[in-house]
Write a protein that holds these residues in place. Structure first.
Motif, PDB file in Angstrom:
ATOM      1  N   ALA A   8      99.973  47.884  81.335  1.00 58.61           N
ATOM      2  CA  ALA A   8     101.024  48.550  80.430  1.00 58.61           C
ATOM      3  C   ALA A   8     100.933  48.535  78.503  1.00 58.61           C
ATOM      4  CB  ALA A   8     102.397  48.313  80.611  1.00 58.61           C
ATOM      5  N   ASN A   9     100.907  49.609  78.418  1.00 57.96           N
ATOM      6  CA  ASN A   9     100.793  49.522  76.517  1.00 57.96           C
ATOM      7  C   ASN A   9     101.753  50.192  76.440  1.00 57.96           C
ATOM      8  OD1 ASN A   9      99.979  51.868  76.582  1.00 57.96           O
ATOM      9  ND2 ASN A   9      97.629  51.766  76.097  1.00 57.96           N
ATOM     10  N   VAL A  10     101.950  50.671  74.653  1.00 59.86           N
ATOM     11  CA  VAL A  10     103.311  50.983  74.081  1.00 59.86           C
ATOM     12  C   VAL A  10     103.235  52.264  74.432  1.00 59.86           C
ATOM     13  CG1 VAL A  10     103.947  51.955  71.717  1.00 59.86           C
ATOM     14  CG2 VAL A  10     103.041  49.472  72.234  1.00 59.86           C
TER      15      VAL A  10
ATOM     16  N   ASN B  29     107.361  43.524  67.701  1.00 55.65           N
ATOM     17  CA  ASN B  29     107.801  41.940  67.479  1.00 55.65           C
ATOM     18  C   ASN B  29     108.105  41.758  65.789  1.00 55.65           C
ATOM     19  OD1 ASN B  29     108.126  40.840  69.882  1.00 55.65           O
ATOM     20  ND2 ASN B  29     105.702  40.691  69.923  1.00 55.65           N
ATOM     21  N   ASP B  30     108.867  43.028  64.941  1.00 54.28           N
ATOM     22  CA  ASP B  30     108.550  43.045  64.207  1.00 54.28           C
ATOM     23  C   ASP B  30     107.726  43.332  62.986  1.00 54.28           C
ATOM     24  OD1 ASP B  30     112.118  43.221  62.869  1.00 54.28           O
ATOM     25  OD2 ASP B  30     111.575  40.739  62.200  1.00 54.28           O
ATOM     26  N   ALA B  31     106.086  43.452  63.440  1.00 54.41           N
ATOM     27  CA  ALA B  31     105.384  43.903  63.105  1.00 54.41           C
ATOM     28  C   ALA B  31     104.983  45.643  63.150  1.00 54.41           C
ATOM     29  CB  ALA B  31     104.693  43.083  63.222  1.00 54.41           C
ATOM     30  N   ASP B  32     104.819  46.291  61.625  1.00 56.02           N
ATOM     31  CA  ASP B  32     104.626  47.804  61.990  1.00 56.02           C
ATOM     32  C   ASP B  32     103.328  48.024  63.328  1.00 56.02           C
ATOM     33  OD1 ASP B  32     104.096  50.000  61.417  1.00 56.02           O
ATOM     34  OD2 ASP B  32     103.847  49.805  59.169  1.00 56.02           O
TER      35      ASP B  32
ATOM     36  N   GLU C  85      99.439  46.382  64.833  1.00 54.54           N
ATOM     37  CA  GLU C  85      98.967  45.469  66.484  1.00 54.54           C
ATOM     38  C   GLU C  85      98.041  46.698  67.604  1.00 54.54           C
ATOM     39  OE1 GLU C  85     100.310  43.332  66.904  1.00 54.54           O
ATOM     40  OE2 GLU C  85     101.338  42.248  65.546  1.00 54.54           O
ATOM     41  N   GLY C  86      97.433  47.461  67.205  1.00 59.51           N
ATOM     42  CA  GLY C  86      97.030  48.277  67.184  1.00 59.51           C
ATOM     43  C   GLY C  86      97.621  50.149  67.958  1.00 59.51           C
TER      44      GLY C  86
END
Lengths: 457, 113
Positions: free
Chosen positions: B47-49, B84-87, B91-92
Motif C-alpha cells: 500500500a502506497n500513498v 511524517n511532516d516532510a513534503d 518521499e517519492g
C-alpha cells in the motif's frame, strides 16, 4: 527513499522542498530562509520607515496570520521600530467571518497587537448577508470587493495609520497577472504587480477633511503560498481556513487552478509569472513602475481590484461594474492626449517617426466591449492603448466619504446608493456622517454613524 | 470492493491521516483519522500513498465535491501532502509505501481566510 540531508546545514533531515529552486531544507533552515527573504523584500524596496505605524489587514487566514507573525519577528530581530496593529474587516457574513474573527482576536493576544474590527454595516449600512438578500448570490462579490478595499483605507484613516500591509502572496499576484493578460488589460497588470500602491495624496486638495494618503504594500509578494502554509504549519500558527459561502469561484478560480497545475509541473512558474508581470509593467505606457514602484511620491495608484477572494472581478460579474469600468476608461482616455508619455502607440504612429512601424491599436477591442457612448471618445482619434496614462483623480463628493475616485462619487458610494434605492423607506440605516437631503425625498440624519432616514415630504 | 481487499489481505497498516487548511470540511469536519489500511492492494502491491488516496475517496470522503480533493487521478494541485511532516515530494510522492504509524497530513492551500 533514504532521508536526504538539509542542503543548508547538512545535518538535519530535509523536510521542505522549496518551489522556487528545488532546494531541500530542514524546518529550522527553512523558517530562517523564509523570514530572511521577506526581510530582504522589505529592505530592498524600503517598504517601511522607522517609527511608522502599520496596520496589518488581518482576516485570520493563513496569509495575514503569517504576515503578522513574520512582521513581529522581523520587527524585533532587525529593530525596524514599527508600531504594528491589526485591522480586520467584518463583511457581515454569518457562519463565515464569525469564526475567522475569533482567530484574529486570538492572534491579537498571541502577538500582542491591538486589534480593530470594522463592519460593513458600520461603514456602509449593509452587511453582505443583506446585500446578498437583495442582489442575489450572483454579482455580490463585486460589492464585497469594492467595499473591502475602501474599508481598509477607511479603517486605517480612523486609526490614524498611513500604511496598510496585506497578505497577498506570489500565487495571488501570479493569478492576477494571468487574469489581466487574459483580459488584455496591461495597465491594470502594471498596478497589481506593484509591491506598493497608494491612494493618491490629497496634497492637491485644500480640504482639511480630505482623506489622508494611505500606502498599501504586500511584503509577501514573493512568497509562495505553499511556503506560507508550510511556515504556518511548522511554526504551529493559529489560522483559520474557510471558503466564502457566497463565492462563485468563477474567473479567479480558473486562473488559480491553472497556476497550481503549472506549479506542479514547473514550481518556479509562479515566481516567473510574477517577474514577467513586473517586466511587462515596465513596458506599459504611463506606468510609473520604472522605479520598481518604490520611489516615494510615485507609487502606483491603488486599484479596486487586488484579488484574494472569490471573483471580485468585473470581468467575471459583468453588468453594472462593466459600465462603471467603461466610464473610467472614457475619463482616462479623455485626458490622455495631454498626459501622454513616451511609448504610446499614438506617438509611434505619428508621422515624425523615422521608419517606425505603427503598433496595431487596441481600439478594436475597446470598441467591441463598450457601449455606444464610447464612440465619441475613440472616433477619429489615434488613442493609445486603453487606460494608459494617469487618471483624473478627485475625491468622492458624498459627505463623510472623500475616497479617491475619478468620478463624482466613488464606486462604493454608487453601490451603496443602488442598494439603498431598493431598500424600504423608514428603515434605519447606517451611512455617512452628516445630514443629507436625498433625491427620493428622504432626509438622512446621521449621528455617530447611525443614520435615520425620514420621509420629509 | 473494499470488502474484497480485506479478505485478500488480512494485515493492516495502522496510520494517522490529518486534514487541514479547509480540507477537513470535505471529510465531515474530521481533522484527524486513525485508520488501518490494508497492507497490500488487490494486486498484491504494498500500500502506497496513491492507494491511500483511493481508499480515502472511497471510504472517508462523503462530500460530493470529490474533485476538490482529487483531480485527474491525483491529489488536486494546491493540496500539500506531508508524510511524517516532510513534503511528500521528498518521499517519492504517491509511490511512497506506507509504514506503521505513519502520519499523513493533507493541507489545502486553496482556501482563503
Amino acid at each position: 527513499m533514504p532521508p536526504s540531508p538539509c542542503h543548508h546545514c547538512k545535518t538535519q533531515s530535509a523536510k521542505i522542498r522549496r518551489p522556487k529552486d528545488g532546494s531541500k531544507l530542514c524546518v529550522s533552515c527553512f523558517t530562517t530562509a523564509f523570514e530572511t527573504e521577506i526581510h530582504h523584500t522589505i529592505t530592498a524596496s524600503s517598504l517601511f520607515q522607522r517609527g511608522e505605524r502599520i496596520a496589518i489587514g488581518a482576516s485570520g487566514g493563513k496569509d495575514s496570520t503569517v504576515l503578522a507573525s513574520v512582521l513581529k519577528t522581523l520587527n524585533e530581530r532587525h529593530d525596524y521600530g514599527l508600531d504594528l496593529v491589526l485591522l480586520s474587516i467584518d463583511e457581515g457574513i454569518r457562519g463565515y467571518r464569525d469564526d475567522s474573527l475569533e482567530t484574529v482576536k486570538r492572534n491579537a493576544v498571541q502577538y500582542g497587537m491591538p486589534l480593530t474590527i470594522l463592519g460593513y454595516d458600520e461603514l456602509y449600512g449593509w452587511t453582505m448577508d443583506q446585500v446578498v438578500e437583495q442582489v442575489g448570490k450572483k454579482g455580490n462579490c463585486t460589492y464585497c470587493g469594492v467595499f473591502r478595499r475602501q474599508a481598509l483605507d477607511r479603517g486605517a484613516a480612523r486609526l490614524g495609520v498611513r500604511h496598510v500591509v496585506t497578505g497577498h502572496n506570489a500565487d495571488d499576484i501570479a493569478e492576477t497577472v494571468l487574469m489581466n493578460l487574459l483580459r488584455g488589460d496591461l495597465p491594470r497588470l502594471a498596478r497589481t504587480t506593484s509591491i506598493v500602491t497608494s491612494t493618491p495624496s490629497a496634497v492637491a486638495s485644500t480640504d482639511p477633511n480630505s482623506r489622508p494618503h494611505i500606502k498599501r504594500s504586500k511584503p509577501l509578494k514573493y512568497a509562495y503560498e505553499k511556503e506560507i502554509v508550510l511556515y504556518a504549519h511548522h511554526k504551529k500558527l493559529d489560522y483559520f481556513s474557510t471558503e466564502c459561502i457566497y463565492s462563485p469561484e468563477a474567473f479567479r478560480g480558473t486562473a488559480r487552478s491553472l497556476i497550481k497545475s503549472l506549479e506542479r509541473t514547473r514550481p518556479s512558474a509562479i515566481l516567473d509569472i510574477v517577474r514577467s508581470g513586473e517586466d511587462m509593467a515596465k513596458l506599459v505606457p504611463g506606468n510609473e513602475e520604472g522605479c520598481g514602484g518604490v520611489c516615494q511620491g510615485s507609487v502606483a495608484v491603488a486599484e479596486e481590484e487586488e484579488g484574494g477572494c472569490g471573483s471580485s472581478k468585473p470581468g467575471a460579474t459583468g453588468g453594472y461594474m462593466e459600465k462603471m469600468e467603461e466610464q473610467l476608461t472614457l475619463d482616462r482616455e479623455a485626458v490622455e492626449k495631454e498626459l501622454e508619455v513616451e511609448i504610446t502607440s499614438s506617438s509611434c504612429a505619428s508621422p515624425g517617426m523615422n521608419g517606425a512601424v505603427p503598433l496595431p491599436k487596441s481600439d478594436k477591442k475597446t470598441n467591441n466591449n463598450t457601449n455606444n457612448n464610447h464612440k465619441k471618445a475613440s472616433k477619429g482619434q489615434l488613442l493609445p492603448s486603453r487606460r494608459t496614462g494617469k487618471q483624473v483623480v478627485g475625491f468622492c463628493k458624498r459627505p463623510g466619504c472623500g475616497a479617491m475616485t475619478s468620478q463624482e462619487i466613488c464606486q462604493a458610494c454608487q453601490l451603496v446608493e443602488q442598494l439603498n434605492k431598493n431598500r424600504p423607506k423608514h428603515a434605519v440605516e447606517v451611512v455617512y456622517e452628516g445630514e443629507e437631503k436625498r433625491d427620493d425625498g428622504m432626509l438622512l440624519h446621521v449621528t455617530n454613524g447611525i443614520a435615520k432616514s425620514v420621509l420629509v415630504d | 470492493m473494499s470488502a474484497e481487499v480485506e479478505e485478500a489481505s488480512p494485515e493492516y497498516v495502522p496510520i494517522t491521516v490529518e486534514f487541514s487548511g479547509g480540507l477537513e470540511m470535505l471529510f465531515s469536519n474530521e481533522r484527524k483519522l486513525s485508520l488501518s489500511i490494508p497492507r497490500r492492494d488487490k494486486d498484491g502491491q504494498k500500500a502506497n500513498v496513491a492507494f491511500l488516496i483511493d481508499y480515502l475517496c472511497q471510504d472517508c470522503l462523503k462530500d460530493p465535491r470529490k474533485d476538490l480533493f482529487v483531480l485527474d487521478g491525483s491529489v488536486r494541485p494546491g493540496i500539500l501532502v506531508l508524510i511524517n511532516d516532510a513534503d511528500w515530494e521528498l518521499e517519492g510522492e504517491e509511490k511512497y509505501e506506507l509504514q506503521d504509524n505513519d502520519n499523513i497530513l493533507f493541507v489545502s492551500t486553496l482556501h482563503g481566510g
